[in-house]
Write an enzyme that holds these catalytic residues in place. Structure first.
Site, PDB file in Angstrom:
ATOM      1  N   ASP A 185       0.941  -1.595   0.105  1.00  0.00           N
ATOM      2  CA  ASP A 185      -0.215  -0.087   0.586  1.00  0.00           C
ATOM      3  C   ASP A 185       1.265   2.015  -0.008  1.00  0.00           C
ATOM      4  OD1 ASP A 185      -2.893   1.385   0.209  1.00  0.00           O
ATOM      5  OD2 ASP A 185      -2.327   1.838   1.794  1.00  0.00           O
TER       6      ASP A 185
ATOM      7  N   GLU B 126       1.914  -0.826  -4.865  1.00  0.00           N
ATOM      8  CA  GLU B 126       0.630   0.765  -4.932  1.00  0.00           C
ATOM      9  C   GLU B 126       1.330   1.816  -5.856  1.00  0.00           C
ATOM     10  OE1 GLU B 126      -3.006   2.778  -4.075  1.00  0.00           O
ATOM     11  OE2 GLU B 126      -1.475   2.821  -2.899  1.00  0.00           O
TER      12      GLU B 126
HETATM   13  C1  NOJ Z   1      -4.850   2.635  -0.731  1.00  0.00           C
HETATM   14  C2  NOJ Z   1      -5.994   1.981  -0.617  1.00  0.00           C
HETATM   15  O1  NOJ Z   1      -6.056   1.302  -1.793  1.00  0.00           O
HETATM   16  C3  NOJ Z   1      -6.637   2.553  -0.055  1.00  0.00           C
HETATM   17  O2  NOJ Z   1      -8.161   1.841  -0.319  1.00  0.00           O
HETATM   18  C4  NOJ Z   1      -6.264   3.580   1.382  1.00  0.00           C
HETATM   19  O3  NOJ Z   1      -7.011   4.196   1.284  1.00  0.00           O
HETATM   20  C5  NOJ Z   1      -5.347   4.499   0.897  1.00  0.00           C
HETATM   21  N1  NOJ Z   1      -4.708   3.257   0.573  1.00  0.00           N
HETATM   22  C6  NOJ Z   1      -4.927   4.545   2.579  1.00  0.00           C
HETATM   23  O4  NOJ Z   1      -4.080   3.341   2.984  1.00  0.00           O
END
Ligand code: NOJ
Length: 537
Positions: A209, A273
């Site tokens: 993440d 991500e």
């Molecule tokens: C990316 C995640 O996919 C999302 O759902 C989340 O709110 C944010 N990062 C914070 O962790």
């Protein structure tokens, strides 16, 4: 060692060219009638996963969390959320999935913890707390103002004042998600131990993440105003977050993690991500001088328009920007951006099949979001049932709940997601005909199309690294050769005629199944959104 763990003859590791499927655990299958999906539910649906021809699943957050951001606010990195099951449930799932050739990836959240994490609770007790330096604290500016101008993902200031110490703490997301201080070596050691903890338990890897965000500027400099060079999706308010995210120091973290991943036999996988819209900078996360992440999400592709020229352009830029040998990823839906059958296709299943076929025939790894294989669309969640705090904090935001609604398995009440008497944690959409059971019975369904396509992609290793050559590109159609096959795609709602530069061979999968028996030839008439993949000659 299973075959798929070996480097294949062409030296591609198993995850390169693989197909992953994102399971949003809370919404996939409830096994105990409490209205929330769980790990046992996934275990019970392994046959279905096997039928999709996928190589791995990525489970949305499974760790304990107070759920202010549905698991992206972790309170124990080595635990399993009691709503979702137990350690035993997770181990059983990992093991049985593996027996069926499906690897399991967990979601790892290293940028921030929950404010309920014992580290933060302790850190908050005062400036000399043991864990104080695990988080980012700074004194107020004059007039008790926040330490700098950084803006969180909700558009509000990224700092919250802490009465006890008279200092602010940083949170690039909600105030309940304090950012960790990656300048502190203890944070590195802790996360390395988290990686090993799960890898030692047979988990194949992690989706990381906010992979671009761990480090912040050590001088906490103000972010500058955004310019035309900053795509709207990367801005924080009207700022370009070059100091609050995207710091170069983050690369050292991934070099270290990659070394650990590669020390396992078979190798484990890191999928970032990476919220990065410049393909060259995205490529940096794969590693230039030394390997870093194995795979990185490709957000310029996610946010592309869905027309022949736009898709061809973003694909070509993706392939050109990444380092030689890096595996691009193709995905179009997730739990944040919503579902591509809505965004790209307006719910038209012909366009959904076209999008699936294009993604499945590009060189690289593909990530499906649960329901993509059905053509599942976003669900209008009425305001009183919306529960995503992050979007509720942003007036005018369409809400992320709409892309997180339960999986429709059948046409009955609650769609077989949970028992008919339960109250699902989010409402279902209209599942009278859009459900697995109905689509299994319909030879023309998106699901049956995906199954033919997924089987072909897997058996012919279409996603394995290869050169992509555009044979034809106009306002309607894109025809390209990659992975040993030719893709002919009419990405428009009008019929089209194409004259290819040369004959192509047998049609392998087509959105017009009657064409699957014959040769594609050189001159093709295509219906609206009609797509096919054929042998080269
Ligand atoms: C990316 C995640 O996919 C999302 O759902 C989340 O709110 C944010 N990062 C914070 O962790």
């Amino acid at each position: 060692m299973a075959d798929r763990d070996r480097l294949s003859g062409d030296a591609a590791p198993w995850w390169s060219g693989a197909t992953f499927y994102q399971v949003y655990v809370r919404s996939w299958q409830d096994s105990n009638g409490d209205g929330t999906g769980d790990l046992q539910g996934i275990y019970e649906r392994l046959d279905y996963l096997g039928s999709l021809g996928i190589d791995g699943i990525w489970l949305s957050p499974t760790m304990p969390s107070p759920n202010t951001d549905w698991g992206y606010d972790v309170s124990d990195y080595k635990g399993v959320h009691p709503d979702l099951g137990t350690h035993e449930d997770l181990s059983r799932l990992v093991k049985e999935a593996r027996n069926r050739g499906i690897s399991v990836l967990l979601d790892l959240v290293p940028n921030h913890t929950s404010s309920a994490h014992p580290w933060f609770v302790e850190a908050r007790s005062g400036p000399s707390a043991e864990y104080r330096d695990w988080y980012v604290w700074a004194p107020p500016k004059e007039g008790n103002a926040p330490p700098n101008n950084w803006i969180s993902a909700t558009g509000a200031p990224a700092w919250t004042y802490d009465e006890t110490s008279g200092q602010y703490y940083l949170h690039n997301f909600l105030p309940t998600q304090p950012d960790l201080n990656w300048w502190n070596p203890a944070v590195h050691s802790e996360f390395e131990s988290v990686l090993r903890y799960w890898w030692d338990r047979g988990v194949a890897g992690f989706r990381i993440d906010v992979a671009h965000g761990l480090y912040k500027d050590d001088q906490l400099r103000d972010d500058p105003p955004a310019t035309d060079a900053d795509p709207p999706q990367t801005r924080r308010g009207n700022l370009s977050p070059i100091y609050s995210e995207h710091r170069p120091e983050v690369h050292q973290v991934y070099r270290a993690w990659r070394n650990i991943a590669d020390s396992y036999e078979p190798g484990r996988v890191l999928l970032g991500e990476t919220w990065e819209f410049d393909h060259k900078r995205l490529g940096d996360y794969y590693g230039r001088e030394a390997p870093e992440l194995h795979l990185c999400f490709n957000f310029p592709f996610v946010f592309s328009g869905f027309s022949a020229k736009e898709i061809a352009k973003v694909v070509e830029s993706s392939l050109a920007g990444l380092p030689a040998g890096a595996t691009p990823t193709w995905t179009a839906s997730n739990h944040d951006v919503g579902r591509f059958p809505t965004r790209w296709c307006g719910g038209d299943n012909r366009a959904v099949k076209a999008a699936l076929l294009v993604m499945a025939t590009l060189p690289g790894t593909m990530v499906l979001y649960y329901g993509d294989e059905l053509g599942m669309t976003d669900v209008d969640v009425p305001p009183e049932l919306q529960i995503d705090e992050m979007s509720l904090a942003q007036p005018g935001h369409p809400g992320r709940d709409r892309g997180r609604t339960p999986m429709p398995w059948t046409g009955e009440k609650n769609a077989g997601f949970t028992v008919p008497s339960a109250r699902p944690w989010l409402p279902l959409g209209d599942h009278s005909s859009l459900n697995v059971q109905a689509e299994e019975a319909d030879p023309q369904s998106v699901l049956n199309f995906w199954r033919r396509l997924g089987r072909l992609r897997r058996s012919r290793k279409i996603g394995a690294p290869s050169q992509l050559e555009t044979l034809l590109l106009d306002d309607q159609c894109w025809v390209y050769r990659a992975g040993g096959v030719v893709t002919v795609a009419n990405l428009s709602p009008e019929a089209a005629r194409v004259l290819l530069p040369r004959q192509i061979g047998k049609v392998l999968v087509s959105s017009s199944p009657e064409k699957e028996a014959g040769d594609a030839g050189q001159r093709l008439s295509l219906g609206p959104w009609e797509v096919l993949v054929a042998d080269e000659a």
